[in-house]
Every structure is written in structure tokens, then in C-alpha cells.
Write a protein that holds these residues in place. Structure first.
Motif, mmCIF file in Angstrom:
data_model
loop_
_atom_site.group_PDB
_atom_site.id
_atom_site.type_symbol
_atom_site.label_atom_id
_atom_site.label_comp_id
_atom_site.label_asym_id
_atom_site.label_seq_id
_atom_site.Cartn_x
_atom_site.Cartn_y
_atom_site.Cartn_z
ATOM 1 N N THR B 29 66.377 56.228 57.538
ATOM 2 C CA THR B 29 67.743 55.716 57.394
ATOM 3 C C THR B 29 67.735 54.228 57.042
ATOM 4 O O THR B 29 66.716 53.548 57.150
ATOM 5 C CB THR B 29 68.557 55.889 58.698
ATOM 6 O OG1 THR B 29 68.008 55.009 59.681
ATOM 7 C CG2 THR B 29 68.508 57.322 59.195
ATOM 8 N N ASP B 30 68.920 53.748 56.639
ATOM 9 C CA ASP B 30 69.029 52.331 56.298
ATOM 10 C C ASP B 30 68.764 51.438 57.503
ATOM 11 O O ASP B 30 68.400 50.274 57.365
ATOM 12 C CB ASP B 30 70.418 52.045 55.712
ATOM 13 C CG ASP B 30 70.543 52.613 54.303
ATOM 14 O OD1 ASP B 30 69.512 52.640 53.593
ATOM 15 O OD2 ASP B 30 71.641 53.049 53.921
ATOM 16 N N ASP B 31 68.944 52.011 58.718
ATOM 17 C CA ASP B 31 68.665 51.227 59.930
ATOM 18 C C ASP B 31 67.204 51.304 60.346
ATOM 19 O O ASP B 31 66.828 50.786 61.394
ATOM 20 C CB ASP B 31 69.532 51.736 61.092
ATOM 21 C CG ASP B 31 70.997 51.450 60.844
ATOM 22 O OD1 ASP B 31 71.275 50.501 60.075
ATOM 23 O OD2 ASP B 31 71.853 52.168 61.400
ATOM 24 N N GLY B 32 66.394 52.010 59.559
ATOM 25 C CA GLY B 32 64.966 52.042 59.847
ATOM 26 C C GLY B 32 64.529 53.171 60.756
ATOM 27 O O GLY B 32 63.373 53.222 61.171
ATOM 28 N N GLY B 51 70.331 65.459 49.131
ATOM 29 C CA GLY B 51 71.681 65.069 49.529
ATOM 30 C C GLY B 51 71.885 63.567 49.578
ATOM 31 O O GLY B 51 71.038 62.796 49.134
ATOM 32 N N TRP B 52 73.013 63.187 50.131
ATOM 33 C CA TRP B 52 73.384 61.769 50.184
ATOM 34 C C TRP B 52 73.308 61.303 51.626
ATOM 35 O O TRP B 52 73.988 61.839 52.500
ATOM 36 C CB TRP B 52 74.794 61.600 49.651
ATOM 37 C CG TRP B 52 75.211 60.180 49.537
ATOM 38 C CD1 TRP B 52 76.035 59.501 50.386
ATOM 39 C CD2 TRP B 52 74.832 59.262 48.516
ATOM 40 N NE1 TRP B 52 76.185 58.218 49.943
ATOM 41 C CE2 TRP B 52 75.461 58.041 48.807
ATOM 42 C CE3 TRP B 52 74.007 59.352 47.378
ATOM 43 C CZ2 TRP B 52 75.307 56.913 48.004
ATOM 44 C CZ3 TRP B 52 73.852 58.231 46.580
ATOM 45 C CH2 TRP B 52 74.502 57.025 46.891
ATOM 46 N N LEU B 53 72.457 60.290 51.832
ATOM 47 C CA LEU B 53 72.227 59.787 53.185
ATOM 48 C C LEU B 53 73.162 58.619 53.453
ATOM 49 O O LEU B 53 73.214 57.662 52.673
ATOM 50 C CB LEU B 53 70.763 59.336 53.294
ATOM 51 C CG LEU B 53 70.273 58.805 54.635
ATOM 52 C CD1 LEU B 53 70.427 59.856 55.717
ATOM 53 C CD2 LEU B 53 68.819 58.380 54.517
ATOM 54 N N GLU B 54 73.928 58.717 54.523
ATOM 55 C CA GLU B 54 74.797 57.602 54.877
ATOM 56 C C GLU B 54 74.779 57.461 56.386
ATOM 57 O O GLU B 54 75.162 58.389 57.098
ATOM 58 C CB GLU B 54 76.215 57.867 54.368
ATOM 59 C CG GLU B 54 76.982 56.579 54.151
ATOM 60 C CD GLU B 54 78.209 56.779 53.266
ATOM 61 O OE1 GLU B 54 78.137 57.536 52.280
ATOM 62 O OE2 GLU B 54 79.237 56.186 53.591
#
Ligand SMILES: Cc1cc2nc3c(=O)[nH]c(=O)nc-3n(C[C@H](O)[C@H](O)[C@H](O)COP(=O)(O)OP(=O)(O)OC[C@H]3O[C@@H](n4cnc5c(N)ncnc54)[C@H](O)[C@@H]3O)c2cc1C
Ligand code: FES
Lengths: 387, 119
Positions: B29-32, B51-54
Motif C-alpha cells: 500500500t501507499d502507507d508501506g 485492480g485499483w489500490l486505494e
């Protein structure tokens, strides 16, 4: 607001009921639907369900443990909206009083005039339609699909896989030219020929022949196409007759603002019956896609609960998918305003590619065949930079 | 435990599809954080790695149901059942997955295919 009636118990109606509860509405909630069934999913009706790969239980749109604390009036058709008394009239004489109303009555399949009562002729919109068609396809034979749009093409593809002899007749020179443009409409409809399914374009249907059961489709150019089964896939028209005289302005469906509001206060409309104003293109458009019916109720319910004060977020570009001959087709955006289409990934000949539609250099739409990953990224990008 | 790849080889915001049966996707994830879930959507045959990761959610590339990477829970239809989650370990910069022993929630089309195959 103490009572809300949702009219139409399918995807848009269910999504509206969910949005109401999610957005904190805790009053009386009545969902009115004329079909006897709980909300079910329509896309599989021309695909996996018609093919016999999944059953009716798989179509359910509600998980087993969902309870929206709603009163479901199923098998009940709304026949009128009395705006003065804030009531929905039902065919059986009952009245449902509500101070907020969500119109979600969807659309019904268009028929060919003069074909009612002829056995072997089908349209496909409801579970009952799909059951009837599935049972006939199981007998095999020659199928003629009238209309080369998405539903017609999917039925052709499913019937081909079931072993039927299939012909598709399309009045326009190129199928799908409306939603996809001429070039890409040609590319996508070439899937029929890939599989030996006959596609007759640019010729209208004059009528059907047969005494009690259809035996052929008569074309305007004089040709006769023999048929054991005929599927009429010539589009759908919005179910809004029940609103005539109610004061709700109708124009190809319920005319709505960009937030789902109608011409009457505390009445919103969603899904296939609603023609929302699209600020990107500056016109009202009736979008008949699954994702719109699923997502727009969030905005419409916010409008309803706030008395119209909620600011609608920027609408996401319309998105739809279609599955034909094992190929996943995905499209997002508006093809109509594009001045160029370029293939940016893969090759149309391989039935695996992604094409971008641009207007004055700006991407306005994207089409993919069997490229879900790149397509997803393009769709997000389109949503982030509206044209 | 199954080795996946080096953590440095999986940039934030990306997913890695592990070709085991059934396939598993590993998200950074963007938070690591790193999570692993079954790769196949519970609705139909779509790869969630596409898919789209958010945040901690991945949106299915086909029909937009979203799955929570921490719990596997799904937000809204068309998917109705959660995906399985798997334990993830990062040891000396290497990502490992411990496959869950629970039964997977495969979509009906795939489940039927598996059931039809000789064991
Ligand atoms: C065969 C088929 C395949 C499809 N495939 C795809 C696809 O692949 N991808 C995609 O994006 N979209 C697809 N769609 C379109 C998608 O299913 C629709 O956009 C969606 O169902 C719209 O939902 P809705 O709730 O607005 O309308 P509907 O699903 O039409 O539901 C409206 C409901 O209201 C009821 N109703 C109507 N009038 C009244 C009344 N007076 N009183 C009470 N109830 C009433 C109707 O009986 C119906 O149950 C497909 C549609 C069909 C039919
Ligand atoms: S395949 Fe994932 S939501 Fe349909």
C-alpha cells in the motif's frame, strides 16, 4: 423526512435504499417493485445465466445477512404519483404516503410492432424473459438476433457457444457505432465473424413470418432469413408512463439535474429511467449502464436528504462492460465528441488492445478488449481529469 | 510459507500476482503495508492484482466491488462474499505468504470448473 418510497426494486432502487441507510436516514422506507422477485442482477441474463453456467440464486443482489429495515412491496406496480398528497398509487388500489420519493423504474425492452403472440419471438430484460429464452435455446436450431447492440451481441455469443446457428441483423451500416464510433464499432462487431456468426448490416427488418410460431425474418431488401427462434434486441425505453400527469417533467425518461433532482421537490430519479444532466457534455443523457445505476443513487439520496443543498461531486465518466465470445470489452467516457481514436496497447486483430478517444488532444473515452489492468488505470485517469 | 519477491521489487501502490492455485495477490500500500488476499474476485473471473489500490482497499477491475485488504470484506455488489486473506511476513527484506487454510470463496464459474476437473 419521515417516510421515503423507492419505486423500482432493482439495482438502482436497492442502491438508493442502501444509500439512504448509509447516509443516516432512519425513518420508514418502502420499496415498491412490480416484479415478484427480490432485486437481481441483469447483466448475467444474456451471459452466464443464459449459458446455464450460473443459477437464479447467483443473481441475487443482496447478501443473505442484509437487512435494510425496509418494507418490500413486491409484485406491486405503481400507477401514479400524486404530488399534492405525496403518495404513490399502486395498481391494486393501495396508496403509499411518503415525503420523499426515489424513482427507479428502469426500462423495458422495445418490441417489434405486430409480433406479440408469435411463439419463438423473445426480448430480454427480466429474469422471466431469460428463463423462457434459455429453455428455447436449449432446443437448438437457427437463431436470428435483430439488433447488433450489446445485448443482441451477447445473446448471439452465448447462443453460438451453445451450438446454435446464429445470424445477427443490424439496420445501421456498423453495429455499436453510437456508443463506440464507426471504427471501433466495426472492430468489436468483427467478433461475430471470428466465430462464423453471420452479421447482416445496413438492412432493416420488414417483419416476421409464421402462423403461430415464427419461421423466418423478412428483410427490407427482400431477403428471407429462416429462424426457429428470434431475439429482438432493439433497445429499451424508460418506464415512466406511470408518471404522466404527476408534474414530474419527462423527456426521454425523467429529466434530472446533475444531482438527480427532478422538477418536483423531494422527488429524485436514478438508473435507467433517469436522464441526468451531464455537465461534461452539457446535455441530458439517459445512461443505461450497471455502474451508473449502482453509483448515482448516492448523489441522488444526498440531494433528497439535504433538500437539494448537497453539492454533487463531479460525476465519474460512464463505464460499462460487455462479455462476448470470451472477450472482455470495457468502455468508459463519451465517444461522441472525439475527433481521433488511437490504439495505444496491443492490437485489434489480436482481440486484445486498448484504444484512447481524444478531442483536441484530450482523452475523452477509452475502450479495451481483454486489457483489464491498463483499462483500469486509464479509467481512473479519465475520472481524475474530466474533459 | 511461500516466498513472493523482495520488498524493494514491489513498489508502493503495486501488486504482485503469485501463481499458485488458487492465485494470491500481494499488495504494497501507499502507507508501506503489505497484504495478501486471494487474487480472484469472488464475483467472477477477474484478477484483483489488476485492480485499483486505494488506501487499504482494492477495487475489482471489472465491476467495481471493493475489498478490504485487512479483512477481505467486500463493500457492495456485485460481489457478495469476502475474499480470503493470507498472513504476510517480511524477513530480511523478502516477502513471504502463509496461505490460509480456510476454504476459498471462488466465483461460481471457477468453482464449477474446478469441480468438473478430475482431481
Ligand atoms: C440482458 C441485460 C444485460 C446487461 N448487461 C450489461 C452489462 O454487461 N454491462 C452493463 O454495464 N450493463 C448491462 N445491462 C444494463 C443494466 O442491467 C442496467 O443498467 C440496470 O439494470 C439498470 O438498473 P435500474 O434499477 O435502473 O433498472 P432496471 O434494472 O430496469 O429495474 C427497474 C425495476 O423497476 C420495476 N418497475 C418498472 N416500472 C414499475 C412500476 N410502475 N412500478 C413498480 N416497479 C416498476 C421493473 O420491473 C424493474 O424491476 C444489461 C441489461 C440487460 C437487460
Ligand atoms: S468480477 Fe469482481 S466485481 Fe465482478
Amino acid at each position: 423526512m419521515r417516510a421515503v418510497a423507492v419505486v423500482g426494486a432493482s439495482l438502482a432502487g436497492l442502491s438508493a435504499a442502501r444509500s439512504l441507510r448509509k447516509q443516516g436516514y432512519d425513518g420508514r422506507l418502502v420499496v415498491i417493485g412490480d416484479e415478484p422477485h427480490r432485486p437481481y442482477d441483469r447483466p448475467p441474463l444474456s451471459k452466464e445465466f443464459l449459458a446455464g453456467e450460473i443459477g437464479e440464486a447467483d443473481l441475487a443482489l443482496e447478501p443473505d445477512d442484509e437487512d435494510l429495515q425496509a418494507e418490500w412491496l413486491l409484485g406491486a406496480r405503481a400507477t401514479g404519483l400524486d404530488s399534492a398528497h405525496r403518495a404513490v398509487r399502486l395498481a391494486d388500489g393501495r396508496e403509499v404516503r411518503a415525503d420523499g420519493i426515489v424513482i427507479a423504474t428502469g426500462a423495458t425492452a422495445r418490441r417489434l410492432p405486430g409480433t406479440d403472440g408469435l411463439a419463438g419471438v423473445h426480448t430480454l430484460r427480466t429474469l422471466d424473459d431469460a428463463r423462457a429464452l434459455r429453455d428455447e435455446l436449449a432446443l437448438g436450431g437457427r437463431l436470428v438476433v435483430i439488433g447488433g447492440g450489446f445485448i443482441g451481441a451477447e445473446v448471439a455469443s452465448t447462443a453460438y457457444a451453445l451450438g446454435l446457428d446464429v445470424t445477427v441483423v443490424e439496420a445501421a451500416p456498423t453495429p455499436l457505432a453510437g456508443p463506440l464510433g464507426e471504427t471501433m464499432g466495426g472492430v468489436v462487431s468483427a467478433l461475430h465473424a471470428d466465430h462464423g456468426v453471420r452479421l447482416l448490416c445496413g438492412v432493416g427488418v420488414k417483419g416476421l413470418s409464421g402462423e403461430t410460431r415464427v419461421d423466418a425474418v423478412l428483410l427490407e431488401d427482400g431477403r428471407t432469413v429462416p429462424a426457429d427462434i428470434v431475439v429482438v434486441g432493439v433497445g429499451a425505453h424508460p418506464c415512466v408512463e406511470w408518471l404522466q400527469g404527476s408534474g414530474v417533467v419527462l423527456d426521454n425518461g425523467v429529466k434530472c439535474g446533475a444531482d438527480g433532482r427532478t422538477s418536483l421537490a423531494a422527488v429524485v430519479a436514478v438508473g435507467d429511467c433517469a436522464s441526468w444532466y451531464d455537465p461534461h457534455v452539457g446535455v441530458h443523457r439517459r445512461v443505461e449502464h450497471w455502474t451508473g445505476a449502482r453509483e448515482r443513487p448516492d448523489a441522488a439520496v444526498a440531494t433528497l436528504l439535504s433538500g437539494g443543498a448537497a453539492e454533487p461531486g463531479a460525476p465519474r465518466p460512464p463505464y460499462f462492460w460487455s462479455d462476448q465470445y470470451g472477450v472482455k470489452i470495457q468502455f468508459a467516457g463519451h465517444a461522441a465528441g472525439a475527433d481521433s481514436v488511437t490504439v495505444e496497447q496491443g492490437a485489434p486483430g489480436d482481440r486484445s488492445f486498448l484504444a484512447v478517444y481524444r478531442r483536441a488532444g484530450h482523452p475523452v473515452a477509452v475502450l479495451a478488449m481483454n486489457q483489464p489492468r491498463v483499462f483500469m488505470r486509464w479509467r481512473k485517469q479519465l475520472a481524475a481529469t474530466p474533459s | 510459507m511461500i516466498p513472493v519477491c523482495l520488498l524493494v521489487e514491489l513498489p508502493r501502490g503495486e501488486a504482485y500476482r503469485l501463481d499458485i492455485d488458487p492465485p494470491v495477490s500481494v499488495f504494497h500500500t501507499d502507507d508501506g503495508e503489505v497484504f495478501a488476499i486471494d487474487d480472484t474476485c469472488t464475483h467472477q473471473d477477474a484478477s484483483l492484482a489488476d485492480g485499483w489500490l486505494e488506501g487499504c482497499e482494492v477495487e475489482c477491475p471489472l465491476h467495481a466491488s471493493k475489498f478490504d485488504l485487512r479483512t477481505g470484506a467486500v463493500d457492495a455488489p456485485p460481489a457478495k462474499r469476502p475474499v480470503r486473506t493470507h498472513e504476510v511476513f517480511v524477513v530480511d527484506g523478502m516477502i513471504y505468504v502463509q496461505p490460509s487454510t480456510e476454504a476459498p470463496n471462488l466465483p461460481p464459474c471457477i468453482a464449477a470448473r474446478l469441480a468438473g476437473e478430475p482431481a
